[in-house]
Motif scaffolding. Structure first.
Motif, mmCIF file in Angstrom:
data_model
loop_
_atom_site.group_PDB
_atom_site.id
_atom_site.type_symbol
_atom_site.label_atom_id
_atom_site.label_comp_id
_atom_site.label_asym_id
_atom_site.label_seq_id
_atom_site.Cartn_x
_atom_site.Cartn_y
_atom_site.Cartn_z
ATOM 1 N N ASN A 26 0.859 -1.205 0.068
ATOM 2 C CA ASN A 26 0.023 -0.136 -0.066
ATOM 3 C C ASN A 26 0.772 1.115 0.053
ATOM 4 O O ASN A 26 1.803 1.686 0.832
ATOM 5 C CB ASN A 26 -0.832 0.065 1.359
ATOM 6 C CG ASN A 26 -2.104 1.178 1.301
ATOM 7 O OD1 ASN A 26 -1.717 2.006 0.741
ATOM 8 N ND2 ASN A 26 -3.084 0.907 1.751
ATOM 9 N N TYR A 28 0.365 4.280 0.488
ATOM 10 C CA TYR A 28 0.117 5.108 1.353
ATOM 11 C C TYR A 28 0.571 4.975 2.828
ATOM 12 O O TYR A 28 0.443 5.538 3.952
ATOM 13 C CB TYR A 28 -1.375 5.468 1.459
ATOM 14 C CG TYR A 28 -2.122 5.750 0.208
ATOM 15 C CD1 TYR A 28 -1.761 7.174 -0.309
ATOM 16 C CD2 TYR A 28 -2.914 5.427 -0.331
ATOM 17 C CE1 TYR A 28 -2.186 7.596 -1.427
ATOM 18 C CE2 TYR A 28 -3.186 5.332 -1.851
ATOM 19 C CZ TYR A 28 -3.024 6.724 -2.323
ATOM 20 O OH TYR A 28 -3.247 7.205 -3.459
ATOM 21 N N GLN A 80 -17.017 -0.601 -0.328
ATOM 22 C CA GLN A 80 -15.741 -0.684 -0.616
ATOM 23 C C GLN A 80 -14.982 -1.966 -0.618
ATOM 24 O O GLN A 80 -15.159 -2.533 0.598
ATOM 25 C CB GLN A 80 -15.061 0.300 -0.017
ATOM 26 C CG GLN A 80 -15.543 1.734 0.072
ATOM 27 C CD GLN A 80 -15.549 2.250 -1.292
ATOM 28 O OE1 GLN A 80 -14.540 2.019 -2.062
ATOM 29 N NE2 GLN A 80 -16.444 3.225 -1.667
ATOM 30 N N ASN A 93 -7.452 -0.022 -6.570
ATOM 31 C CA ASN A 93 -6.487 1.003 -5.747
ATOM 32 C C ASN A 93 -7.019 1.980 -4.976
ATOM 33 O O ASN A 93 -6.339 2.313 -3.913
ATOM 34 C CB ASN A 93 -5.959 2.142 -7.013
ATOM 35 C CG ASN A 93 -4.927 1.404 -7.974
ATOM 36 O OD1 ASN A 93 -4.194 0.435 -7.823
ATOM 37 N ND2 ASN A 93 -5.333 1.793 -9.489
ATOM 38 N N SER A 94 -8.368 2.090 -5.008
ATOM 39 C CA SER A 94 -9.092 2.765 -4.024
ATOM 40 C C SER A 94 -8.887 2.440 -2.464
ATOM 41 O O SER A 94 -9.367 3.092 -1.460
ATOM 42 C CB SER A 94 -10.482 3.198 -4.432
ATOM 43 O OG SER A 94 -11.257 2.222 -4.502
ATOM 44 N N HIS A 95 -8.729 0.873 -2.441
ATOM 45 C CA HIS A 95 -8.815 0.059 -1.336
ATOM 46 C C HIS A 95 -7.798 0.469 -0.512
ATOM 47 O O HIS A 95 -7.737 0.360 0.781
ATOM 48 C CB HIS A 95 -8.876 -1.248 -1.429
ATOM 49 C CG HIS A 95 -9.637 -2.135 -0.605
ATOM 50 N ND1 HIS A 95 -10.828 -1.784 -0.214
ATOM 51 C CD2 HIS A 95 -9.568 -3.211 0.107
ATOM 52 C CE1 HIS A 95 -11.430 -2.470 0.705
ATOM 53 N NE2 HIS A 95 -10.515 -3.582 0.954
ATOM 54 N N GLN A 96 -6.796 0.979 -1.044
ATOM 55 C CA GLN A 96 -5.299 1.470 -0.463
ATOM 56 C C GLN A 96 -5.691 2.667 0.436
ATOM 57 O O GLN A 96 -5.245 2.840 1.594
ATOM 58 C CB GLN A 96 -4.340 1.981 -1.146
ATOM 59 C CG GLN A 96 -3.845 0.762 -2.208
ATOM 60 C CD GLN A 96 -2.955 1.227 -3.132
ATOM 61 O OE1 GLN A 96 -1.694 0.983 -3.070
ATOM 62 N NE2 GLN A 96 -3.381 2.024 -4.023
ATOM 63 N N TYR A 97 -6.815 3.522 0.300
ATOM 64 C CA TYR A 97 -7.202 4.589 1.114
ATOM 65 C C TYR A 97 -7.942 4.091 2.596
ATOM 66 O O TYR A 97 -7.698 4.838 3.389
ATOM 67 C CB TYR A 97 -8.246 5.378 0.556
ATOM 68 C CG TYR A 97 -7.904 5.992 -0.902
ATOM 69 C CD1 TYR A 97 -6.607 6.365 -1.260
ATOM 70 C CD2 TYR A 97 -8.830 6.248 -1.819
ATOM 71 C CE1 TYR A 97 -6.477 6.903 -2.393
ATOM 72 C CE2 TYR A 97 -8.562 6.715 -2.999
ATOM 73 C CZ TYR A 97 -7.146 6.956 -3.392
ATOM 74 O OH TYR A 97 -6.909 7.740 -4.516
ATOM 75 N N TRP A 98 -8.041 3.016 2.737
ATOM 76 C CA TRP A 98 -8.554 2.505 3.717
ATOM 77 C C TRP A 98 -7.687 1.521 4.659
ATOM 78 O O TRP A 98 -7.947 1.062 5.727
ATOM 79 C CB TRP A 98 -9.811 1.402 3.482
ATOM 80 C CG TRP A 98 -11.146 2.052 2.676
ATOM 81 C CD1 TRP A 98 -11.153 2.385 1.504
ATOM 82 C CD2 TRP A 98 -12.296 2.555 3.358
ATOM 83 N NE1 TRP A 98 -12.586 2.920 1.162
ATOM 84 C CE2 TRP A 98 -12.942 3.035 2.452
ATOM 85 C CE3 TRP A 98 -12.584 2.558 4.768
ATOM 86 C CZ2 TRP A 98 -14.228 3.500 2.691
ATOM 87 C CZ3 TRP A 98 -13.949 3.127 5.231
ATOM 88 C CH2 TRP A 98 -14.534 3.762 3.883
ATOM 89 N N ASN A 139 -17.734 2.583 -8.549
ATOM 90 C CA ASN A 139 -16.582 1.933 -8.239
ATOM 91 C C ASN A 139 -16.699 0.276 -7.971
ATOM 92 O O ASN A 139 -16.354 -0.386 -9.051
ATOM 93 C CB ASN A 139 -16.101 2.664 -6.962
ATOM 94 C CG ASN A 139 -14.611 2.571 -6.631
ATOM 95 O OD1 ASN A 139 -14.005 2.518 -7.560
ATOM 96 N ND2 ASN A 139 -14.295 2.586 -5.293
#
Length: 360
Positions: A26, A28, A80, A93-98, A139
């Motif tokens: 990840n 982030y 999500q 990729n948006s799962h990395q925000y979590w 999404n």
């Protein structure tokens, strides 16, 4: 020659029923446990754990879509992460925000916005809202397996019907048939349109590429059943992956048209951020005999890369092979009478129920 990310000996077991086979880092998170290369390291294997559900009380639900090439104005996603496990999914990729990985975590750690119906109601009560169609989902799939238990999508449809709010739906799951009667009521007023995503008619490819989705036969049945109820339906043949499913365009469109689809669309595959690592690993494990060829053909769609971020071009690709896909799609769609009429959502019926009550 392209050197695959996963060219080390395959010592780990294959996770059947999952798309991704690794959990890439990840970007982030400064520190985390991640598997990207085996390289003979012992004890990197992770057991295939059951799907975990994280219930979230979200602050917002409806998002404005600024991208001009995705065909939607607003979107709402009650979930999500997605247990369907589609290997190419850009939503990974948006799962990395979590705080999760875009790989196996995306399929095994699902965030459910348990207050989604309340958030939609609050959004629609805002006096500044000028009715425009809202997409379910922009999404992750709103009818993924967890919906069978949580019913969040069904509740969102009930709120939308109460407010006469137009909604667009795209799904790979036959569970949408559970809600066919509320969809039928909405369709009578041009408040809903359903697109079914069908990537392949090859069952063996589907099982590897989209392991927990409905079969193509089931998805075609969805088109047929909904169209017979007067619900506008279309098909998304997306993504087109050269060397895997590009030759299926005529058959996919013909089958969809025969089952009631009036609209059709497509995108070509693009592998941005962590999806590049995940897809490459999957490709060389499942199709070692043609992985190099497929990888190079994907690169040919995006000017030597496997991703393109430019609006318009990123969805359709560029170059000779992209032109061939585009021409074939247009010819077949015209032959089958697809996209002859444009569906228009009805925004004139929008109402706020509480506001109506206050008149009495």
């Amino acid at each position: 020659m392209t050197i695959p990310f996963s060219d080390a000996p395959q010592e780990n077991p294959y996770y059947k029923g999952r798309g991704a086979q690794v959990n890439p880092k990840n970007r982030y998170l400064a520190q985390e446990y991640a598997q990207e290369h085996i390289e003979g390291i012992d004890e990197w294997w992770q057991a295939d754990t059951p799907t975990q559900i994280f219930e979230e009380r979200a602050k917002t639900l409806v998002n404005k879509v600024d991208s001009p090439d995705v065909g939607m104005w607003y979107s709402m996603n009650p979930y999500q992460g997605c247990e369907h496990g589609c290997i190419y999914c850009y939503a990974r990729n948006s799962h990395q925000y979590w705080g999760f990985s875009a790989g196996l975590d995306f399929e095994r750690k699902i965030v459910a916005k348990q207050n989604a119906p309340d958030l939609l109601r609050k959004f629609l009560e805002n006096k500044k809202w000028v009715p425009k169609p809202i997409s379910l989902s922009g999404n992750t799939d709103c009818y993924q397996p967890l919906e069978r238990k949580m019913w969040l999508t069904r509740q969102l449809l009930e709120v939308a019907w109460e407010y006469r709010q137009p909604v667009g739906i795209i799904t790979k799951n036959a569970l949408v048939l559970r809600d066919k009667y509320i969809l039928q009521k909405m369709a009578e007023h041009n408040l809903v349109c359903v697109f079914v995503s069908i990537t392949t008619l090859q069952e063996d490819l589907r099982q590897k590429m989209e392991p927990r989705t409905a079969t193509a036969v089931q998805r075609l049945r969805v088109l047929k059943d909904l169209s017979e109820l007067g619900i506008p339906v279309g098909v998304m043949t997306a993504p087109i992956i050269p060397g895997l499913n590009d030759h299926e365009i005529p058959r996919l469109l013909e089958a969809a048209a025969e089952h009631g689809a009036k609209q059709a669309g497509y995108t070509v595959v693009r592998l941005n951020d962590a999806v590049k690592i995940i897809f490459n690993d999957w490709l060389y494990k499942n199709f070692p005999d043609r992985a190099d060829k497929v990888w190079h053909m994907i690169e040919s769609l995006h000017g030597g890369q496997v991703n393109d971020s430019d609006f318009g071009r990123r969805m359709r690709g560029d170059g000779n092979f992209a032109d061939l896909i585009r021409q074939q799609f247009r010819v077949q769609a015209k032959r089958l009478g697809l996209n002859q009429e444009r569906f228009e959502f009805n925004t004139s019926l929008f109402q706020r129920p509480q506001s109506q009550l206050r008149l009495f």
